[in-house]
Design a protein around this motif. Sequence first.
Motif, short mmCIF file in Angstrom:
data_model
loop_
_atom_site.label_atom_id
_atom_site.label_comp_id
_atom_site.label_asym_id
_atom_site.label_seq_id
_atom_site.Cartn_x
_atom_site.Cartn_y
_atom_site.Cartn_z
N SER A 106 0.83 -1.21 0.00
CA SER A 106 0.00 0.00 0.00
C SER A 106 0.87 1.25 0.00
O SER A 106 0.73 2.12 -0.86
N GLY B 62 6.45 3.34 5.15
CA GLY B 62 6.33 4.11 6.40
C GLY B 62 7.66 4.69 6.85
O GLY B 62 8.58 4.91 6.06
N ASP C 73 9.18 0.80 8.05
CA ASP C 73 7.82 0.28 8.09
C ASP C 73 7.21 0.28 6.69
O ASP C 73 7.52 1.14 5.86
N LYS C 74 6.31 -0.65 6.50
CA LYS C 74 5.58 -0.72 5.23
C LYS C 74 4.21 -1.30 5.49
O LYS C 74 4.02 -2.07 6.44
N SER C 75 3.25 -0.94 4.68
CA SER C 75 1.87 -1.40 4.82
C SER C 75 1.53 -2.31 3.64
O SER C 75 1.54 -1.88 2.48
N GLU C 76 1.26 -3.59 3.94
CA GLU C 76 0.92 -4.57 2.91
C GLU C 76 -0.58 -4.82 2.90
O GLU C 76 -1.26 -4.69 3.92
N ALA D 280 -5.08 -3.72 5.43
CA ALA D 280 -3.70 -3.25 5.55
C ALA D 280 -3.04 -3.90 6.75
O ALA D 280 -3.60 -3.93 7.86
N ASN E 129 0.62 -3.86 8.80
CA ASN E 129 1.89 -3.15 8.97
C ASN E 129 3.01 -4.13 9.28
O ASN E 129 2.91 -4.94 10.21
N THR E 130 4.06 -4.08 8.51
CA THR E 130 5.22 -4.95 8.69
C THR E 130 6.50 -4.12 8.61
O THR E 130 6.46 -2.92 8.30
N ASP F 247 3.48 9.78 5.06
CA ASP F 247 3.64 8.99 6.28
C ASP F 247 5.09 8.64 6.58
O ASP F 247 5.45 8.53 7.77
#
Length: 400
Positions: free
Chosen positions: A201, A204, A214-217, A223, A225-226, A311
């Motif tokens: 998505s 971060g 951070d990243k949003s999958e 969503a 967050n990983t 973000d």
Amino acid sequence: MLRNITRSYSNKIRSAVKVPNESYIKDRKVTFDRNFPVHKRTKAWEKDGMDKDKWFRKNYAHVHAREKNARLNNGGSDPFDKKKKYYDRIKQEESSKREQFRSHRSEYTKMHPLQGLKPNPLVDYVFGTNSVISALTAKKREYFVKLHHYGPLNTQIQSLCSKNNIQTEEVDKHRLNLYTNYAVHNNVVLECKPLQPPELSHLGLVNHEACTFDKSEIDYDQAVNTREKFMTNDNKKNPLGIYLDEVVDPHNVGAIIRSAYFLGADFMVLSHKNCAPLSPVVSKVSSGTMELLPIFTTAKPLQFFEKSKQDGGWMFVTSHMSISQKGNHLTMNELSGMLNELPVVLVVGNEGNGVRTNLLNRSDFTVEIPFGRDPTEGRNTIDSLNVSVATALLINGFLN
């Protein structure tokens, strides 16, 4: 006196001799054919004592009537359908030849770059020594079916197959050629599940102490967050990502992945539409680095750009040839040191059209690789580099 007596005696003798059939010989002319034997066959109508036409009408009138009716029923010709059967056989042979030609041509049809190698949509046939070793080492794929090989098997591959309980089967080289569409497979093919890159998505914040970001999958429309690790060095304090916008050639995608992994980029994001899939061809061209480099996709690139900047504070630098907007245009020398300030995503576009305008307008900076020769020399034929070569030069500019 004696002469007269002899003459009268001879006349009496001649009159006394009688020639047989003398009267018959006088009436007919004697020829060779008359005395030569001739065997003449008596005709059927002569035996019956009938005229030839009457005899044929009596014995064969019904046959002629049947043939006449057959000719009328078949359009006036071909009473026994011989001509029709002949043409039907010819049509059948031509149809069979056309079908064989279509079947043969379909086996060697040039595949579209977006299609990749998909003889079975549920199975990938990864080929090549490095690609197979990387796939078995990374374990990104959910399952492995079987390893096909020809001749002696590589010891490292044999050890990995034994460790992962993967069945090996020795087959002939022709079967490997069919699995790989006659590519350079190095006599080894791994049958496994296709690689499914996670959908992203947005990106971060970056944690410099833990060297993570951070990243949003997207997982089933939700969503998640990983976090993902990245590498650091003296010239790189922040992560570097590569975004491919509609790069359709699998060879270019594989070459970019290989350069990004070798030079030290941290991850890659592919546009979900109109981008070459992660096929075995890409894995082969990347020399197996496709299995090792973190790769994601995104279905909404505009949202990905905007949310990542808001973000996470990510900076997007796009490869572009135009320098009309000099305020946000960078030179190659200005790329060095940027990763010490902010996380960067390098955007490269399609082989022919480049990056789409809507993504170009949402980029923070543009960069162009300068033409090394005189601008008036050869610029009309060669005005840019291959996308994989250009990407490698730009990545090297960021990291050095």
